[in-house]
Design a protein around this motif. Structure first.
Motif: not given
Length: 246
Positions: A86, A111-113, A118, A144, A146-147, A149-150, A176
């Motif tokens: 994570e 992850e990056d969020s 973010l 990862r 996360d753009t 999914i965010r 992702i």
């Protein structure tokens, strides 16, 4: 003698189009053993799948339990295992690396969020660089992005973050949730391996590879399919038992 992390890293390079590295996602020792028996050369744990096996919601697994679960999976097989840890559980880079190495894992997703928001990409890149410095070559870092999914669907934003993370020492980038139709753009703009997720109703592994994916993972999809299959068996067993007691 080649180390497990060197073996794992080499699996990501020199792959022809249409033949990405396929990494099933074990959620416990038994599933890991099954995937190894099927002939996969390496595995990659999904945090959501592990969380479900431990009775937690995705993102709610305590660090100690996640690391312990990863260690059990690693002990169950002889192939390299990468772990989804994570956002790093708030641990300092050196401690995070030490705890990951203690499990026997050769790589990790980061992850990056955080809590749906973010992170600042430059600050995150600096943190990844600290993780890389602490790890040296002992860990394969899958960063990862996360753009998608965010709520930030512009592929250029993902490419910008990816460039920062690769410069910080990431071995692979994981956009992702990226739509398949932007994968060629991502492939053209991102240096190094790219991780994509295969979906049951989506493109095949071969198609994802042909579009630019270096490696393909499944998130918690395999664990959820197994749970659904077990529910069906349980329902059939319950029905048969009721028939016998009438």
């Amino acid at each position: 003698m080649v180390s497990p992390v060197e073996t794992f890293r080499s699996l990501h390079h020199g792959r022809p189009p249409g033949a990405p590295l396929v990494l099933p996602g074990p959620w416990d020792a038994a599933s890991a053993h099954a995937f190894e028996e099927a002939g996969f050369p390496a595995l990659a744990t999904p945090s959501a799948g592990v969380a479900a096996s431990l009775g937690y919601e995705d993102g709610a697994t305590p660090a100690d339990e996640m690391f312990a679960a990863v260690a059990r999976i690693v002990r169950a097989v002889d192939v390299p295992v990468s772990a989804d840890i994570e956002g790093g559980y708030g641990l300092p880079p050196k401690e995070l690396v030490e705890r990951l190495l203690e499990t026997g894992a050769v790589g990790c997703n980061l992850e990056d969020s955080h809590r749906g928001v973010l992170k600042d990409p430059r600050e995150h890149a600096d943190w990844l660089a600290e993780v890389r410095q602490a790890a040296g070559d002992r860990i394969f870092l899958n960063a990862r992005v996360d753009t998608f999914i965010r709520g930030l669907p512009d592929p250029d934003r993902a490419i910008e973050r990816a460039a920062l993370y690769v410069a910080a020492g990431a071995d692979c980038v994981y956009p992702i949730g990226a739509p398949v139709d932007v994968l060629p753009l991502l492939r053209a703009g991102i240096e190094g391996p790219i991780n994509m997720v295969a979906k049951p109703d989506g493109e095949s592994v071969r198609e994802l590879g042909g579009l630019g994916a270096t490696r393909v993972t499944f998130g918690p999809g395999l664990q959820r399919q197994a749970a659904a299959a077990l529910s069906r068996v349980a329902g059939e067993l319950r029905g048969a038992w009721l028939d016998q007691t009438r």
